[in-house]
Design an enzyme around this catalytic site. Structure first.
Site, PDB file in Angstrom:
ATOM      1  CB  CYS A 171      -5.807  -0.390   4.588  1.00  0.00           C
ATOM      2  SG  CYS A 171      -5.454   0.233   2.929  1.00  0.00           S
ATOM      3  CG  HIS A 225      -1.692  -0.946   5.965  1.00  0.00           C
ATOM      4  ND1 HIS A 225      -2.257   0.061   6.717  1.00  0.00           N
ATOM      5  CD2 HIS A 225      -1.780  -0.538   4.676  1.00  0.00           C
ATOM      6  CE1 HIS A 225      -2.643   1.042   5.915  1.00  0.00           C
ATOM      7  NE2 HIS A 225      -2.382   0.703   4.662  1.00  0.00           N
ATOM      8  CB  CYS A 277      -0.898   0.012   1.225  1.00  0.00           C
ATOM      9  SG  CYS A 277      -2.058   1.412   1.233  1.00  0.00           S
ATOM     10  CG  ASP A 295      -0.581   4.075   5.285  1.00  0.00           C
ATOM     11  OD1 ASP A 295      -1.772   4.194   5.602  1.00  0.00           O
ATOM     12  OD2 ASP A 295       0.363   4.461   6.011  1.00  0.00           O
ATOM     13  NE  ARG A 307      -0.334   5.087   8.746  1.00  0.00           N
ATOM     14  CZ  ARG A 307      -1.627   5.068   9.072  1.00  0.00           C
ATOM     15  NH1 ARG A 307      -1.991   5.312  10.322  1.00  0.00           N
ATOM     16  NH2 ARG A 307      -2.551   4.807   8.156  1.00  0.00           N
TER      17      ARG A 307
HETATM   18 CO    CO Z   1      -3.435   1.374   3.022  1.00  0.00          CO
END
Ligand code: CO
Length: 213
Positions: A101, A98, A42, A44, A46
């Protein structure tokens, strides 16, 4: 100092540290890339592949998009897949989602995110539809989105096996193995939820019998 200037400064310090640890670090990496893994994760901020697996530059070939999707018409993803599988000959492909999400949560909502995002999230809504009996029975919204995250990873791994790219490699060199993982933002731990070893059975509808190897 501007925030982006700090990145450049940190970069200099990082590069210097690498050379102090290993004078040949960049010389070695610049001449050769032989990663064993392709990571589809992803976007993202993090969930950085190298960071959470304690790996170094050169070890993982990475593709990231919202909610780690494998869409069979996505030329960006397919180019990465083809290069990693056919040319780099990676041994493992990891689809890593994750918990928590935002993409998964957005797909579970009824919000209009405008056409392009709607189109992307639609792929996740289709995964939900496939498993709606199981998912609708989970009353807690957080737990429901966590379960959809796991089912989504599993679905994306099965999409990989449906490509002629992966099927050719399976026939030619009995690799790569496909893995579906979910990373926990709250504890930093990766939960392996699904696996397809090379040459696993797939739905016959998606099997190619005349692969040009
Ligand atoms: Co995500």
């Amino acid at each position: 100092m501007q925030t982006y200037e700090k990145l450049l400064l940190e970069n200099k310090a990082w590069a210097q540290e690498r050379v102090e640890d290993d004078p040949n670090f960049f010389k070695r990496l610049a001449s050769l890339q032989t990663p064993e893994f392709l990571w589809i994760g992803c976007s993202d901020s993090r969930v950085s592949a190298n960071e959470i697996t304690g790996t170094q530059p050169g070890e993982i070939f990475v593709h990231r998009n919202i909610a780690n999707l494998v869409v069979h018409t996505d030329t960006n993803l397919l180019s990465v897949l083809d290069y990693a599988v056919t040319h780099l000959e990676v041994k493992h492909i990891i689809v890593c989602g994750h918990y928590g999400c935002g993409g998964i949560k957005a797909a579970m909502s009824n919000t209009d995110y405008n056409q392009v995002l709607n189109m992307w999230l639609r792929n996740i809504k289709d995964v939900y539809r496939k498993h709606f009996t199981e998912l609708d029975a989970i009353k807690d919204e957080e737990l429901r989105s966590d379960r959809l995250t796991e089912l989504n990873v599993k679905e994306q791994v099965s999409h990989l096996a449906k490509t002629s790219i992966v099927q050719k490699a399976w026939q030619k060199r009995q690799a790569p193995d496909l893995h579906g993982w979910v990373y926990g933002l709250k504890d930093g731990i990766i939960n392996p939820v699904f696996e397809m070893k090379a040459n696993s059975n797939i739905d016959p509808l998606y099997e190619y019998h005349d692969l040009k190897i």
